[in-house]
Design a protein around this motif. Structure first.
Motif, PDB file in Angstrom:
ATOM      1  N   ALA A 356       1.038  -1.011   0.007  1.00  0.00           N
ATOM      2  CA  ALA A 356       0.168   0.081  -0.138  1.00  0.00           C
ATOM      3  C   ALA A 356       0.780   0.567  -0.052  1.00  0.00           C
ATOM      4  N   HIS A 357       0.434   2.569  -0.456  1.00  0.00           N
ATOM      5  CA  HIS A 357       0.984   3.588  -0.780  1.00  0.00           C
ATOM      6  C   HIS A 357       0.680   4.593   0.735  1.00  0.00           C
ATOM      7  N   GLY A 358       1.955   4.948   1.037  1.00  0.00           N
ATOM      8  CA  GLY A 358       1.814   5.558   2.657  1.00  0.00           C
ATOM      9  C   GLY A 358       1.587   4.696   4.147  1.00  0.00           C
ATOM     10  N   CYS A 359       0.852   4.994   4.943  1.00  0.00           N
ATOM     11  CA  CYS A 359       1.044   4.721   6.240  1.00  0.00           C
ATOM     12  C   CYS A 359      -0.570   5.069   6.488  1.00  0.00           C
ATOM     13  N   TYR A 360      -1.211   3.665   7.042  1.00  0.00           N
ATOM     14  CA  TYR A 360      -3.099   3.551   7.816  1.00  0.00           C
ATOM     15  C   TYR A 360      -2.721   4.702   8.638  1.00  0.00           C
ATOM     16  N   TRP A 361      -1.672   4.943   9.193  1.00  0.00           N
ATOM     17  CA  TRP A 361      -1.834   5.039  10.781  1.00  0.00           C
ATOM     18  C   TRP A 361      -2.059   6.335  10.730  1.00  0.00           C
ATOM     19  N   LYS A 362      -0.352   6.368   9.959  1.00  0.00           N
ATOM     20  CA  LYS A 362       0.248   8.304  10.531  1.00  0.00           C
ATOM     21  C   LYS A 362       0.077   9.234  11.177  1.00  0.00           C
ATOM     22  N   ARG A 363       0.107   8.259  13.061  1.00  0.00           N
ATOM     23  CA  ARG A 363      -0.572   9.177  13.757  1.00  0.00           C
ATOM     24  C   ARG A 363       1.194   9.152  14.098  1.00  0.00           C
ATOM     25  N   CYS A 364       2.211   8.949  13.985  1.00  0.00           N
ATOM     26  CA  CYS A 364       3.773   8.399  15.213  1.00  0.00           C
ATOM     27  C   CYS A 364       3.881  10.346  14.682  1.00  0.00           C
ATOM     28  N   SER A 365       4.662  10.675  16.226  1.00  0.00           N
ATOM     29  CA  SER A 365       4.469  11.886  16.306  1.00  0.00           C
ATOM     30  C   SER A 365       6.352  12.703  15.741  1.00  0.00           C
ATOM     31  N   PHE A 366       7.143  11.413  16.256  1.00  0.00           N
ATOM     32  CA  PHE A 366       8.451  11.180  15.538  1.00  0.00           C
ATOM     33  C   PHE A 366       8.993  11.229  14.019  1.00  0.00           C
ATOM     34  N   CYS A 367       7.513  10.747  12.921  1.00  0.00           N
ATOM     35  CA  CYS A 367       7.970  10.254  12.156  1.00  0.00           C
ATOM     36  C   CYS A 367       7.362  11.650  10.875  1.00  0.00           C
ATOM     37  N   ASP A 368       7.841  11.836   9.981  1.00  0.00           N
ATOM     38  CA  ASP A 368       7.394  12.778   8.941  1.00  0.00           C
ATOM     39  C   ASP A 368       5.856  12.794   8.207  1.00  0.00           C
ATOM     40  N   ILE A 369       4.872  12.606   9.142  1.00  0.00           N
ATOM     41  CA  ILE A 369       3.733  12.380   8.663  1.00  0.00           C
ATOM     42  C   ILE A 369       2.949  13.388   8.035  1.00  0.00           C
TER      43      ILE A 369
END
Length: 735
Positions: A356-369
């Motif tokens: 899949a493209h991208g992240c289904y969670w996309k909330r982690c505060s250390f990540c380039d979300i």
């Protein structure tokens, strides 16, 4: 340039030795699908093969002998052994390519390879070698041999050389372009010269009008610019493009004009759309103002053009990666370290594919979300993914796959596994996940049946307070249960671990190590790696450091890269102190050593005692999931074969009664199940149907609706009988 331009795609040195980085394969597959003439090359591999040949190595030794280098004792020893190195380098490369397995014995037994400083660590590895076969030991020794040579090259003719990076320090946190520009204005060193030889040969062979560079990491940037510089000097009519992970994260605020002496166009995020628009621009079919996510130089000023009204290319339309042109049989399977997950990374040929493209969670505060490669989540149907898998196998002849998602979605993996089983496509695969509760024991077993051998996921700080602060969406207990289920299914688990997260105290750091110790003690993870927290410009922490209790202190904004940020953590511990001890403890835990030692054993300064109970993880892994009676809307799958059935009549004490005998023949065993004739017929019908029809979705409630009446047990009661539980143990899954 009105005809479709002939294009050469290059991965500059260096990424991996064992398998190609997939970016150029994706772009080639996409552009070829739209009629463009595209060739690709992995210059990292080609440089290594040219350098580590008798001719290349002889050039290295001659340059050292003719130079004025100050040589260490180790390098002087290697210089004295140069004939041994020249005699062995090509056989070693051939062995690591899998083209001469007979060399395993002489290499493993010693006396074949000249040895320098890298071999001094062998004494520490003897225990691990005891679990390795002859071939694995030989490959590890051959890898040490190459690393010795790399050390010599780095000390003398090319200070920037490394097997997985090339001049990466010039690009790390490079707010100023000056270090790169200064290096590019010096004469090419010997390794540069070999690289430019390869480029010139390929330019004359392909005669491209466009050369595109995929630059995934800082360690690829210098090589790309050195190559582009040569193109501009010798082939000034050729257009040069650059995209990939490095510009996507580092160059989003680019204002530095000097890079455009080498690169004509720099694109951001997924390359398919922007590079297609550039091809149309080169053909005169699109105005420059209609380019997509592209930096270029106009009138001496850096301009960012994003005037295209075209949508992003959907994940379903990017096409299948095309690995043609790449020298797939010439990659090297090395054994760099004994960390089992890192070994997967560097050993063997893995086709890389995205579920899949991208992240289904996309909330982690250390990540380039906030960036597209994380924030834009799109899936593709399992049928399309398996179509791509079959096409890649047909092209490469390789059935190993590394799914390179940020976090592969569990339901997409479920559907992929079912489709692989339905078609009978046999692959071996691994990938990155989140340790979320959707990964039930049965889903883990299903993934294993489809070929999954390993997963990696972020436990990160192993502190429930900090996990909540970073919005990870998991708890320690949940991670323990999920890793338990993966391990029970025979899937290796690697945990990404983090220390130094904002406000993390010394107590929390030690407690995190205690969690890790217990996870290894319970054997629910088998591999791990500690990362020091890094604040980046595109993460929630980087965008709002005050919210997370840290202070941004630099660097000063520049014209070039902008990603890594410096910060102070006034509420947290002195994180620098803990790195060595955490790494030492983890290394030993992975080898089953030191699990009984107090945590203070790993540090050379006073640390607090762990506050977690010693049985914290043991209690978590003992938790029992929902009973099947509460899973009426979940799907039922049978991993076994259809059973044979016969009705057996017996007479006992004058009474005649019948039993159904179901006989199961599987790969490694045969077994029988006895039950009533009615339930036996019901089971035979359903297990046959489930084994032959993976394309239809059958739920537990469908089995319940068809359950025979008048039995000793109701359907709900049957779900806890030995018969049902035996089938569940042997491959009846509820997902």
């Amino acid at each position: 340039m009105n005809a479709a331009p002939k294009t050469l795609l290059i991965t500059p040195p260096l990424t991996q030795l064992n398998t190609p980085y997939p970016a150029t394969a994706y772009i080639k597959g996409f552009l070829r699908g739209r009629g463009f003439d595209v060739t690709q090359a992995d210059f990292g591999l080609e440089l290594v093969l040219r350098l580590f040949s008798r001719r290349g190595l002889n050039q290295v030794f001659q340059a050292i002998l003719e130079g004025t280098h100050e040589l260490s004792d180790n390098s002087q020893r290697m210089l004295r052994l140069r004939k041994s190195y020249l005699d062995t380098v090509e056989p070693v490369i051939k062995f690591l390519q899998g083209r001469d397995s007979t060399l395993a014995h002489p290499i493993a037994m010693g006396a074949f390879l000249p040895e320098a400083s890298r071999f001094l660590q062998l004494a520490d590895l003897e225990e691990a070698f005891g679990t390795m076969g002859i071939t694995d030991r030989a490959r590890h020794l051959a890898t040490l041999y190459l690393e010795d040579l790399a050390d010599l090259i780095k000390e003398t003719v090319c200070p920037h050389f490394g097997f997985s990076r090339y001049a990466d320090k010039l690009a790390l946190s490079a707010t100023s372009f000056d270090p790169l520009e200064n290096e590019l204005q010096t004469a090419p060193n010997l390794v540069d010269q070999l690289l430019l030889e390869i480029l010139d040969e390929r330019m004359q062979e392909v005669q491209p009008e466009v050369v595109g560079f995929s630059v995934p990491f800082p360690g690829n940037l210098y090589g790309a610019l050195r190559l582009a510089q040569f193109i501009k000097q010798k082939y000034p009519h050729v257009k040069t493009l650059m995209g990939g992970g490095y510009p996507n994260t580092e160059l989003r605020t680019l204002r530095e004009p000097r890079i455009f002496k080498y690169i004509d166009f720099i694109t951001l995020d997924d390359g398919e759309g922007p590079w297609l628009r550039l091809m149309e621009y080169f053909q005169g079919q699109r105005a420059v103002e209609q380019l997509q996510r592209t930096f270029l130089l106009q009138n001496g000023e850096v301009q960012y053009i994003n005037g295209s009204t075209d949508a992003d290319i959907p994940h379903t339309e990017v096409g299948t990666p095309d690995y043609s042109d790449l020298k797939l049989l010439e990659y090297l399977s090395v054994v760099e370290v004994l960390n089992p997950m890192h070994r997967l990374w560097s050993d063997g040929r893995w086709n890389k594919l995205t579920v899949a493209h991208g992240c289904y969670w996309k909330r982690c505060s250390f990540c380039d979300i906030t960036l597209d490669y994380i924030s834009r989540y799109e899936t593709a149907p399992a049928t399309l993914l398996v179509d791509r898998i079959e096409q890649i196998i047909a092209q490469t002849g390789q059935t190993g796959f590394h799914f390179v998602d940020e976090a592969a979605p569990p339901l997409a993996l479920r559907d992929l596994a079912i489709e692989l089983l339905r078609r009978g496509v046999k692959i071996t695969w691994w990938g990155n996940i989140r340790f979320e509760k959707t990964f039930s024991a049965d889903l883990c077993r299903l993934l294993a049946a489809s070929g999954c051998i390993a997963v990696s996921g972020g436990l990160e700080v192993a502190s429930d307070r900090l996990l909540a602060k970073m919005e990870k969406g998991v708890s320690i207990a949940q991670v323990a249960r999920v890793t338990r289920d993966f391990t029970a299914a025979g899937i290796m688990v690697h945990a990404y671990l983090m220390y130094g997260f904002p406000t993390q105290t010394a107590q929390e750091t030690i407690d995190s190590l205690e969690v890790v110790r217990q996870l290894f003690e319970q054997n629910v993870i088998q591999s791990g790696y500690w990362h020091r927290f890094s604040m980046t410009a595109h993460s929630p922490v980087g965008k709002n450091p005050e919210k997370y209790g840290v202070v941004k202190v630099g660097p000063e904004p520049g014209l070039f890269a902008d990603n890594d940020l410096w910060h102070e953590d006034p509420q947290g511990a002195d994180h620098e102190l803990f790195g060595a001890g955490l790494a030492k403890a983890l290394y030993n835990y992975m080898h089953g050593i030191g699990l009984e030692e107090p945590l203070s054993f790993w540090f050379d300064f006073k640390v607090p005692r762990a506050s977690h109970p010693k049985n914290m993880i043991a209690q978590a892994v003992e938790a029992i999931g929902k009973p099947d009676s509460e899973k009426q809307n979940l799907r039922v799958l049978w991993l076994g074969n259809a059973p044979e059935m016969e009705v057996v009549t017996k007479t006992k004490k004058g009474r005649t009664f019948q039993n159904a005998l179901l006989t199961f023949t599987e790969k490694t065993e045969e077994y029988e199940i006895r039950t009533s004739p009615e339930v036996g017929q019901w089971l035979h019908t359903w297990l046959t149907r489930l084994s032959e029809d993976l394309g239809t979705k059958y739920l537990i409630k469908d089995l319940a609706a068809d359950y025979p009446e008048g039995q000793q047990f109701t359907f709900q009661e049957f779900l806890i009988t030995d018969t049902w539980l035996d089938l569940r143990e042997r491959g009846l899954l509820v997902v």
